[in-house]
Design a protein around this motif. Structure first.
Motif, PDB file in Angstrom:
ATOM      1  N   TRP B 101      -8.498  -9.646   2.751  1.00 45.16           N
ATOM      2  CA  TRP B 101      -7.948  -9.554   4.123  1.00 45.16           C
ATOM      3  C   TRP B 101      -8.463  -8.323   4.847  1.00 45.16           C
ATOM      4  CZ3 TRP B 101      -5.133  -5.494   6.029  1.00 45.16           C
ATOM      5  CH2 TRP B 101      -4.567  -4.606   5.097  1.00 45.16           C
ATOM      6  N   THR B 102      -8.874  -7.323   4.075  1.00 46.52           N
ATOM      7  CA  THR B 102      -9.370  -6.090   4.699  1.00 46.52           C
ATOM      8  C   THR B 102     -10.693  -6.317   5.430  1.00 46.52           C
ATOM      9  OG1 THR B 102     -10.317  -5.554   2.554  1.00 46.52           O
ATOM     10  CG2 THR B 102      -8.251  -4.477   3.121  1.00 46.52           C
ATOM     11  N   ALA B 176      -5.035 -12.589   1.101  1.00 46.73           N
ATOM     12  CA  ALA B 176      -4.147 -11.506   0.653  1.00 46.73           C
ATOM     13  C   ALA B 176      -3.210 -12.068  -0.396  1.00 46.73           C
ATOM     14  CB  ALA B 176      -3.349 -10.954   1.821  1.00 46.73           C
ATOM     15  N   SER B 201      -2.934  -6.704  -1.875  1.00 45.26           N
ATOM     16  CA  SER B 201      -1.660  -6.904  -1.205  1.00 45.26           C
ATOM     17  C   SER B 201      -1.762  -6.361   0.217  1.00 45.26           C
ATOM     18  CB  SER B 201      -0.580  -6.158  -1.983  1.00 45.26           C
ATOM     19  OG  SER B 201       0.470  -5.786  -1.126  1.00 45.26           O
ATOM     20  N   LYS B 202      -0.832  -6.812   1.046  1.00 42.36           N
ATOM     21  CA  LYS B 202      -0.813  -6.332   2.423  1.00 42.36           C
ATOM     22  C   LYS B 202       0.348  -5.380   2.645  1.00 42.36           C
ATOM     23  CE  LYS B 202      -2.658  -8.744   6.328  1.00 42.36           C
ATOM     24  NZ  LYS B 202      -2.832  -9.922   7.139  1.00 42.36           N
ATOM     25  N   THR B 287      -9.403  -2.701  -2.399  1.00 41.01           N
ATOM     26  CA  THR B 287      -9.454  -3.852  -1.505  1.00 41.01           C
ATOM     27  C   THR B 287      -9.935  -5.109  -2.236  1.00 41.01           C
ATOM     28  OG1 THR B 287     -11.754  -3.482  -0.791  1.00 41.01           O
ATOM     29  CG2 THR B 287     -10.057  -2.336   0.453  1.00 41.01           C
TER      30      THR B 287
END
Lengths: 640, 410
Positions: B101-102, B176, B201-202, B287
């Protein structure tokens, strides 16, 4: 003066006599030098505003202080390693400054910064002096604790053991999310009361228990951190204007008093956290668990336990006042009531802080846990205040219980099971009766004459002559039979440590020491404590430690495996408490051995977990453990 | 060859210090192909362009068109993506590209994380290069940390391929971990396969770990120009010129530090800071996508270079732990470094005789791969290493100088 007469009556030792002579010569105005020196500081930090509640004057012990300021225990050295320059030093004895309590708070003048770090550091030391009942000798090898208010450009501050110095960084606030700071504004960690108090506490704790820098279990560094936060936070309550403002603003609900409970507000905001760096009661429901391993986070659980207790005591003791007031006033508290409440809050905060600091002498010398701290608090407090007049002890036990902090090996949380084993089967610890007696007398003389007169005896000599003994050894050099005292200690100093060492060797088994491992006497401190009841408690606190040569430190992440015993001895040499943390080879029976073995297993597992978390170990060559230990504080502070 | 129909094969290309794994999965209609990473920072005896050529020919179908169903870029470190800088990938048809997701271009947190990390990599590259050229420098250590810093440079060409390149209209997924537990998902590109995302994780803590304040304040000492890629360091002086006194003018002799102390202080304040450098490495590794593919009895774990934070969250979650206990193929994280594979995972969670693959190269960094970990894995799993030639043995049926291939029965 009463103590002076007492001294004369019991025949002064040579040094005390010298000091006495100096004092008379110096004082042409007949009485005494002023006891206190007023200095202006920011109560919290520059972000807390320009009002009278933030610009305060504190009164610190008056000593003969050179420009720096450089006094007996603290020396401010304003060197900036990033730009390689010194800044002009403040002279607190300048007549103009003497008349106005030093420079007024301002961010643009480095000399005010020097004044503030000095003042807050002295205040913090004085809190330790008061609670421990002796003058803390923070100097090492004759060198004062140095404070570098602008050591480098970094959002960090830490105590470095090699330099015996606290290094404060400065940095630019977040350009996008600076909180109440200006975007990109320069933030000085040395202008935060909390950061100064926190770091000075680290230095003092390191002095009192040097093995607390060896992370042998998950609680050790967390204790260092939590304790330093506690000292910084409780000192907030001594700023009466801040306290009154917060009590008024929150209607006496201290749980909402963010200015009091928040630590390093400006730093937190400047680094885009949108809040204080830490808070005493961040998470109301947090309980201790193995998962909370980061030292600051784990330390915060300890802080929360103590602050729960503090607020509980405050609420109990002010409930009547508030009930009385509710019949009279409206929404806002009457100023008289605010005054009464803040007096109460300040008194309880000071008692709590004293109780926590006092517990230090009752900790085992090595491998400390939060549970040990609770037991030490309870034992120290029973000695000082058997009746628990303020209800502090009961509240602390309850606070620790609510946060899930339980000592090992106790069957219940009743006072009598938490207290360390009293009256151990040990012979009296007394050597040459005269020397033993003089040890106390000298310490008493020194403790009573803090500040100006202490300095006079050494004003032409930068090295410190102290009588209370804080021993110093470099890591790894404690294979000596007994360790060396500081600087130019009198011969009596080594005589004390020799005597304690001989006692420890002779009674090794009873002290749970392994006679085949090196035994080191690491501290012999006479202490004088005045209990809340007015009772004077005189004790000798002794630490004896040893390092296991039988194990390979590599199996324990490079951290030595240590055992040791703390003794609390009465004035007549009777051992009141023996606080053991034996090596397996020093244990005397099966349960002790089992506990000691468990301790080693715990250390190995903890060190392994720590190595796993450390990204440096992948790229460092060879023994990363050493580096990591050396840099412990650098990497710990202020933020993870 | 009948075996191939009922088994998944995982081919580990010998890229040196890097990762490149091709997974072939028997699908309902045709074989599915997943490529997990393609990068190196210290090549083996085979150069990266040659690996890419082999790889493309290995994924070329009977009609002459190279096709991959899913390309996974676990994280943007050069040792995982450098191979994607090769323009020949533009000829390869890809259905989906999975990234952490990064990498999401629209997510503001992701954007801030990427920006900080790549700026930091440039600043650190600058300071370590300076260090390397300084007189009397410890060049060995400067080189080591320069390598760590450069690995985190933004790898623009490779990342551009993953974000915009390949043939066809590949769908980009930015993945994520579920907030708690594990949530299986199915993709049309991988018909029949159940996938799980266990990291990154977010959560707020994780985001903070990826851009610690210490790094962001460190960065403010540098002036950087994105276009020219120039970096400039300026020692930040907090006080006005009226406070500047030269050492000669300094009148307080009792306050002057001795030269040894000054040197120590300069070391503490040195911008060439190993602590910041390894923290950046950890942050980028943090990440990493952590993926599990499940089909029949086969459960494959690709943890990228995930480190302690991600592992800790995974092992602390019962559902995730249960899933990992069924893993029978494990890609060893971070080339066998000590902090990318928890000991508990190997001893308590991993199945006996699980198949494990480690893509690594000894000698680049002294502690990678870490011997105690290698021994623990050898004791528990059937381990193949890219850098150690060994006789083919089950489940590694194929082995050549350029790859090792494992077969996992369904």
């Amino acid at each position: 003066m009463a103590l002076l007469r007492f001294n004369k009556a019991v025949s002064l030792t040579h040094k005390a006599k010298e000091r006495e002579k100096m004092k008379i010569k110096k004082n042409k105005y007949a009485f005494d030098l002023p006891k206190r020196r007023p200095l202006r500081i920011y109560a919290l930090d520059p972000m807390a505003g320009k009002g009278p509640s933030n610009h305060v004057t504190v009164h610190v012990e008056n000593e003969l202080v050179k420009p720096g300021p450089s006094g007996e225990r603290i020396k401010v050295v304003d060197y900036n390693a990033t730009t390689n320059r010194y800044y002009p030093a403040v002279d607190l004895n300048d007549t103009n400054l003497l008349m106005q309590g030093g420079l007024s708070p301002m961010e643009s003048d480095p000399r005010f910064h020097q004044q503030m770090v000095y003042a807050v550091a002295i205040r913090t030391l004085e809190n330790f002096d008061k609670a421990l009942g002796r003058r803390i000798q923070i100097s090492r090898r004759g060198k004062q604790l140095r404070l570098l208010p602008h050591a480098f450009n970094e959002a960090n501050a830490y105590y470095d053991t090699r330099l015996h110095a606290i290094l404060f960084g400065y940095f630019q606030a977040d350009p996008n999310d600076p909180g109440d700071n200006l975007p990109g504004q320069t933030v000085f960690t040395c202008l935060s009361h909390d950061i100064i108090a926190h770091e000075v506490t680290h230095a003092v704790v390191h002095r009192l228990r040097r093995h607390l820098l060896e992370p042998s279990n998950v609680d050790v560094l967390a204790f260092h951190e939590g304790f330093a936060d506690l000292v910084a936070l409780f000192q907030h309550f001594s700023f009466s204007e801040v306290l009154r403002g917060q009590i008024l603003q929150t209607g006496s609900n201290l749980r909402k008093a963010h200015a009091l409970l928040g630590l390093a507000q400006q730093f937190g905001h400047a680094t885009a956290m949108g809040k204080a760096l830490r808070s005493a009661l961040n998470d109301p429901g947090i309980r201790l668990s193995d998962k909370i391993a980061q030292p600051h986070e784990r330390g915060a659980v300890l802080v929360a336990a103590v602050f729960d207790a503090f607020i509980k005591v405050y609420e109990t003791r002010t409930a009547d006042l508030l009930r009385l007031a509710h019949g009279v006033s409206g929404a806002q508290l009457h100023p008289d009531l605010v005054n009464r409440l803040s007096t109460e809050a300040a008194r309880i905060a000071q008692s709590m802080l004293t109780t926590c600091i006092r517990a230090f002498d009752y900790l085992p010398p090595v491998d400390v846990t939060f549970g040990d701290f609770l037991r030490a608090v309870v034992t120290a407090d029973i000695e000082a205040s058997p009746e628990d007049e303020l209800g502090i002890r009961a509240a602390l036990i309850e606070g620790f219980r609510l946060r899930g902090i339980f000592p090992e090996g106790v069957t219940s949380l009743a006072e009598e099971s938490l207290v360390w084993e009293p009256n151990p089967d040990l012979p009296r610890l007394i050597w040459n009766a005269q020397e033993f007696f003089n040890l106390f007398v000298d310490a008493a003389a020194q403790f009573s004459s803090s500040g100006s007169s202490v300095l006079e005896s050494r004003r032409d000599n930068d090295s410190v002559t102290s009588m209370s003994e804080e021993y110093e050894v470099d890591a790894g050099s404690d294979s000596d039979i007994h360790t060396h005292a500081d600087g130019d200690q009198a011969d009596t100093t080594t005589a004390h440590s020799r005597a304690v060492h001989a006692y420890a060797v002779k009674h090794a088994a009873k002290l749970r020491l392994d006679p085949n491992e090196t035994i080191a006497a690491q501290g012999v401190h006479p202490v004088f404590r005045v209990a809340p009841s007015g009772r004077l408690v005189i004790e000798l606190v002794v630490q004896i430690a040893q390092k296991s040569a039988a194990v390979n430190p590599d199996d324990f992440g490079g951290v030595p495996v240590r055992g040791g015993t703390t003794l609390i001895v009465s004035f007549d040499g009777t051992v009141k408490y023996a606080i053991y943390k034996p090596l397996p080879s020093g244990a005397q029976n099966a349960p002790e051995r089992e506990a000691a073995d468990k301790r080693l297993i715990r250390q190995a597992a903890y060190r392994q977990a720590l190595a796993m978390k450390d990204p440096a170990s992948a790229y460092a060559n060879g023994a990363f453990g050493d580096d990591e230990l050396r840099a412990t504080f650098k990497n710990l502070h202020l933020v993870r | 060859m009948t075996k191939a129909k009922s088994a998944i094969s995982v081919r580990m290309y010998n890229v040196g210090f890097g990762d490149c794994f091709l997974v072939r999965i028997p699908g309902a209609k045709r074989e599915l192909k997943v490529l997990v990473d393609c990068g190196t920072i210290a090549a083996s005896n085979i150069a990266m362009p040659d690996v890419v050529a082999t790889l493309i020919s290995d994924v070329t179908d009977a009609d002459g068109v190279p096709r991959i169903d899913v390309v996974v870029g676990t994280h943007r470190h050069a040792d995982h993506v450098s191979g994607f800088g090769d323009t020949r990938w533009n000829d390869v048809e890809v259905k989906e590209i999975w990234l952490p997701w990064t990498e999401d271009p629209k997510d503001p947190h992701a954007k801030a994380i990427r920006e900080t990390q790549s700026r930091l990599a440039r600043a650190l590259q600058f300071v370590w290069r300076q260090k390397l050229n300084a007189a009397g420098a410890d060049t060995e250590s400067a080189e080591r940390y320069l390598g760590v810093a450069e690995n985190a440079l933004s790898n623009q060409q490779a990342m551009a391929m993953l974000h915009k390149g390949f043939k066809g209209k590949a769908r980009r997924r930015f993945l994520a971990a579920a907030e708690s537990g594990v949530k299986p998902f199915k993709s049309d590109a991988l018909d029949g396969v159940t996938s799980y995302v266990l990291g990154p994780s977010k959560s707020v803590d994780v985001i903070r770990d990826m851009t610690p304040p210490k790094q962001t304040t460190y960065l403010r000492q540098f002036k950087m120009d994105t276009a020219s890629q120039s970096v400039e360091f300026k020692a930040f002086e907090p006080f006005g010129s009226e406070w500047v006194v030269t050492t000669a003018e300094y009148e307080w002799e009792h306050l002057v530090l001795d030269p040894k102390e000054v040197n120590l202080l300069k070391e503490f304040s040195d911008t060439a800071d190993p602590g910041i450098t390894v923290a950046l490495d950890k942050a980028v590794n943090g990440t990493s996508l952590v993926l599990v593919f499940e089909l029949g009895d086969a459960v494959l774990l690709f943890p990228g270079d995930a480190q302690w934070g991600t592992w800790n969250a995974i092992l602390g979650d019962e559902e995730a732990r249960e899933l990992l206990s069924r893993v029978n193929f494990f890609k060893v994280g971070h080339h066998g470094s000590h902090n990318a594979t928890p000991k508990d995972f190997v001893t308590d969670v991993l199945q006996n005789s699980c198949c494990a693959m480690m893509s690594t190269k000894t000698g680049k960094w002294a502690s990678i791969p870490r011997q105690p970990l290698v021994q623990a894995l050898e004791g528990k799993t059937r381990l193949a290493r890219s850098d150690v030639e060994a006789e083919p043995a089950a489940p590694f049926f194929l082995r050549s100088s350029s790859f090792v291939e494992a077969t996992i029965d369904l």
